[in-house]
Design an enzyme around this catalytic site. Structure first.
Site, PDB file in Angstrom:
ATOM      1  N   ARG B 293       8.191   3.576   4.187  1.00 11.80           N
ATOM      2  CA  ARG B 293       7.103   2.657   4.531  1.00 11.80           C
ATOM      3  C   ARG B 293       7.626   1.227   4.394  1.00 11.80           C
ATOM      4  O   ARG B 293       8.729   1.021   3.895  1.00 11.80           O
ATOM      5  CB  ARG B 293       5.953   2.847   3.542  1.00 11.80           C
ATOM      6  CG  ARG B 293       6.440   2.706   2.104  1.00 11.80           C
ATOM      7  CD  ARG B 293       5.330   2.675   1.095  1.00 11.80           C
ATOM      8  NE  ARG B 293       5.787   2.955  -0.262  1.00 11.80           N
ATOM      9  CZ  ARG B 293       6.383   2.109  -1.077  1.00 11.80           C
ATOM     10  NH1 ARG B 293       6.631   0.868  -0.689  1.00 11.80           N
ATOM     11  NH2 ARG B 293       6.757   2.462  -2.288  1.00 11.80           N
ATOM     12  N   VAL B 296       6.232  -3.856  -0.591  1.00  8.59           N
ATOM     13  CA  VAL B 296       5.633  -5.118  -1.044  1.00  8.59           C
ATOM     14  C   VAL B 296       6.632  -6.271  -0.886  1.00  8.59           C
ATOM     15  O   VAL B 296       6.286  -7.352  -0.415  1.00  8.59           O
ATOM     16  CB  VAL B 296       5.194  -5.002  -2.522  1.00  8.59           C
ATOM     17  CG1 VAL B 296       4.651  -6.337  -3.037  1.00  8.59           C
ATOM     18  CG2 VAL B 296       4.163  -3.903  -2.716  1.00  8.59           C
TER      19      VAL B 296
END
Lengths: 78, 459
Positions: B293, B296
């Site tokens: 993915r 952050v």
């Protein structure tokens, strides 16, 4: 009427984990220091302990429901 | 296919980030929101917003069927999962694609394979990537764990095969420890991930946490260099930077090449990150896991490479090949990101939801703020405490740290307690400035620092 309030905003949980029995039921006696539930705030779980003794008359907040800081969680009979 | 309308199945700062990237590509956005998030910034910025349920995440942002139904109802042809929630949930990816929509991320099978940490280790070994000495796949039971630990050597780390976020991890110094701790780790893994599978790894003492950012289009892959994320508290990253100052150029090249080899060997599509431990004394690096993915801390890589990673992952999901070749990926200077959380670092990092009264963020081309907050916004207590990320760029690491210190001085937020005081102290710390921080540095530093380690009664 004695009450137990939430010191924090978040989600109130009556069980230590999903599928487990509740910490306390209506009619149970509580002593100061007994854990009556958890409040999850920002992914951190905080034990909510009774600060007075008594018998649980009712839960003012349903399991897994949101609470505001200062909200009554449990009403007791002294 | 080309994506025309993107459903954002997440919240907070990453939702804002995805909407901005989509806008830059001329793509319409539909923002999912829970009833507690009606006022969030992403709802204001999106072309359309749709309620997906009650505040508790499992009734909204974790409700795969509800999110897919909302995406279909609003006419979206793609879904971006952000990070956390369902971002690495293979069933969600499958469900999105079963309705003819594009999942902005890797294929479900890739998520499944790399999400099983023991299987990811096997994939790495097959691709010739060094891994931490450990068990061959999952260990069947405590006896098998004891036998494996004899070969690996103590201390060993007991890890959940389905793990993440530091849960299901125990360290055993002796066989007795292992006998006692393995069942605990198993119960924790079972409760957290509904999968009690365990594997073992040797503990690398005082390692650095280095990770490589990759982009793949299903056949080819490139790396966008590495990040160092050694400053962690309870295995949660606090301060991230790029490049990793502890690496020499030859090691960097080998590390990044190994990440590309593994990415290509699994036919990876989208943005991803390969995490490694780096043992500075020996110069050895070991693959530990892959995050399938966007992360952050992706902005530090964007600051040094100039590549918009979120836009790139959307374009790849839409069927485009990699936007750049490896020789076009260059790096300039040094970038640092700190996470500004609604927590009070002087009170044991107690979470502090509340209302933002005043907000002022310094404006400078070398400073970036990826946030979810505005004046008057009430941060709800139901989700994680990340308010935003402050990212700076400098010609050198020293200049970047100076700029971070100045940016933090110029950053004002009232109404809530935040982790800004912690970051100010870290930016001023001689050990941090000297680049001496390993993965266990911060917790020791906090324990020895009275400002962040008040007496128990004060907490």
């Amino acid at each position: 009427m004695p009450e137990i309030r939430s010191p924090l905003p978040g989600s109130f949980y009556r069980r230590p984990a999903p599928g487990q029995p509740p910490f306390k039921e209506v009619g149970d006696k509580v002593e100061p220091g007994d854990v009556i539930g958890l409040v999850e705030v920002m992914k951190s779980f905080n034990e909510i302990r009774a600060d007075v003794a008594g018998t649980i008359l009712s839960f003012a907040v349903e399991d897994e429901e949101p609470v505001m800081a200062g909200a009554v969680l449990v009403e007791l009979e002294g | 296919m080309t994506i025309r309308r993107l459903f954002v199945a997440n919240r907070g700062e990453i939702a804002v980030r995805i909407i901005r990237a989509a806008k830059s590509l001329g793509i319409e956005t539909v923002q999912a929101y829970s009833e507690a998030d009606r006022d969030m910034l992403a709802v204001k910025l999106a072309d359309e917003a749709v309620s997906v349920g009650r505040p508790a995440a499992r009734h909204s942002y974790l409700d795969a069927a509800g999110l897919v139904a909302a995406a279909r109802k609003t006419g979206c042809d793609a879904v971006h999962p952000g990070y956390g929630f369902l971002a690495e949930n293979a069933e969600f990816a499958d469900m999105v694609e079963s309705f003819g929509m594009v999942f902005v991320g890797p294929k479900a099978d890739t998520i499944r394979r790399m999400g099983d940490k023991a299987a990811a280790r096997e994939a790495a070994i097959a691709a010739g990537v060094p891994v931490v000495p450990g068990s061959k796949g999952r260990v069947a039971d405590v006896d098998a764990a004891l036998a494996a630990a004899e070969t690996i050597g103590y201390p060993v780390m007991i890890k959940a095969a389905a793990g993440g976020g530091g849960r299901g991890i125990r360290i055993a110094e002796t066989p007795d420890d292992l006998r006692r701790l393995a069942p605990q780790a198993q119960s924790e893994a079972q409760a957290a991930f509904r999968d009690g599978g365990l594997y073992l790894e040797r503990v690398i003492e005082n390692a650095r946490h280095i990770e490589v950012q990759i982009l793949g289009d299903g056949s080819r892959a490139i790396h966008c260099f590495e990040r160092e994320c050694s400053l962690q508290r309870r295995r949660q990253k606090v301060w991230e930077e790029a490049p990793a100052a502890c690496l020499d150029e030859a090691t960097r090249q080998r590390l990044c090449a190994s990440a590309v080899a593994l990415t290509e060997s699994v036919g990876y599509r989208g943005a991803g990150t390969l995490e490694y431990l780096y043992d500075e004394p020996s110069g050895a690096f070991f693959f530990i896991e892959m995050n399938t993915r966007i992360q952050v801390e992706h902005p530090v890589t964007e600051m040094i490479t100039g590549i918009d990673l979120v836009a790139a992952m959307i374009r790849i999901a839409g069927g485009e090949p990699l936007p750049v070749t490896q020789d076009q990926v260059t790096r300039t200077g040094h970038a640092i990101e700190v996470r500004i959380n609604a927590e009070d670092p002087a009170a044991g990092f107690l979470p502090c939801p509340g209302t933002v009264e005043y907000l002022s963020v310094p404006t400078d081309p070398a400073i970036r703020f990826d946030g979810m907050i505005y004046e008057g916004y009430t941060v709800p207590p139901f989700y994680d405490s990340l308010l935003g990320k402050l990212i700076v760029h400098g010609a050198t690491r020293g200049e970047a740290i100076d700029r971070m210190a100045a940016a933090l001085e110029g950053f004002t937020l009232t109404g809530l307690k935040t982790t800004v005081p912690l970051h100010k102290a870290l930016a001023a710390d001689p050990q941090v400035r000297a680049g001496k921080a390993h993965t266990r540095f911060l917790e020791g530093w906090l324990a020895g620092n009275p400002a962040f380690n008040p007496p128990k009664a004060a907490q």
